[in-house]
Design a protein around this motif. Structure first.
Motif: not given
Length: 246
Positions: A118-124, A153-159
């Motif tokens: 999630l950190s990687k997705e948020a960073s991008e 486990d399959d949740v994706n980043w969103k603010k």
């Protein structure tokens, strides 16, 4: 004359006692501060983990960090790996108004693998947002925390994700041909962008780095020339920009 001499001797003795007590307190703490630390820990545990029961150790003073360390044994939680009751370390800092600084139970239950993704997705995502208005941004790193079991486990980043604590951001900016005023304006702009995009965060640390030297590109992110840190609702001042190197 004799009375004056006795007076100054008494003063000297009192000063020596105060010095010895202060020295002892610096390395060993004192019964009052320890009592307050234990009381603060009791209140924190009752409020944060009302469904759990603990045995709290006597605790000891760590003079290096100026804090009290306590080990908490969770009653009824048997650790198969160690064949013992699950134990967690807590630390408490502060003399008159102590607060829990380290919660070992919380950190032991973080989902490290999910946090990394999630950190990687948020960073991008945040990098793509910020670079639209500031082309000198080189890197955006996001630190976030998620407890095990909060999300699949399959949740994706969103603010809009409800995290246990707000995210923290680490941003690297190319400092070539930039001065202190430029970094100040960069900080103002980044704070404004994050607000407009609806990001909720705890703090932002900006490093303005020198990326090339004598026409050659430096390794990784070069070295820091200016540093700036701010919180979400803080008012950034020019004095907040610190020059680290020439």
């Amino acid at each position: 004359m004799l009375k004056n001499k006795k007076f100054w001797i008494s003063i000297a003795i009192v000063m020596i006692v105060i010095f010895i007590f202060s020295l002892y307190n610096a390395f060993n703490g004192n019964p009052i501060s320890k009592f307050l630390a234990k009381k603060a820990l009791d209140s924190y545990v009752e409020e944060t983990y009302p469904e759990k029961e603990f045995n709290i150790s006597e605790g000891f003073y760590n003079f290096k960090f100026g804090e009290y360390t306590f080990n908490l044994l969770e009653i009824g939680n048997w650790n198969e790996d160690t064949e013992s009751i699950q134990e967690y370390e807590f630390t408490v800092r502060g003399t008159f108004f102590p607060e829990v600084y380290w919660d070992g139970l919380y950190y032991d239950n973080l989902d490290e693998r999910l946090m990394e993704r999630l950190s990687k997705e948020a960073s991008e995502e945040i990098f793509d947002e910020l670079i639209q208005q500031n082309k000198d941004i080189i890197h955006v790193g996001v630190s976030l925390e998620v407890l095990k079991g909060r999300y699949n486990d399959d949740v994706n980043w969103k603010k809009e994700l409800e995290l246990d604590r707000p995210i923290s951001l680490y941003i690297v900016i190319d400092a070539e041909n930039k001065g202190k005023d430029d970094i100040y304006m960069d900080g103002i702009g980044i704070q404004k962008q994050l607000k407009e995009k609806g990001y909720h965060y705890d703090n932002v640390n900006i490093n303005a780095n020198i990326m090339t030297e004598e026409g050659k590109k430096l390794h990784d992110y070069g070295y820091v020339k200016y540093a700036l840190a701010f919180e979400q609702n803080s008012s950034i001042k020019k004095s907040d920009v610190n020059k680290v190197s020439n």
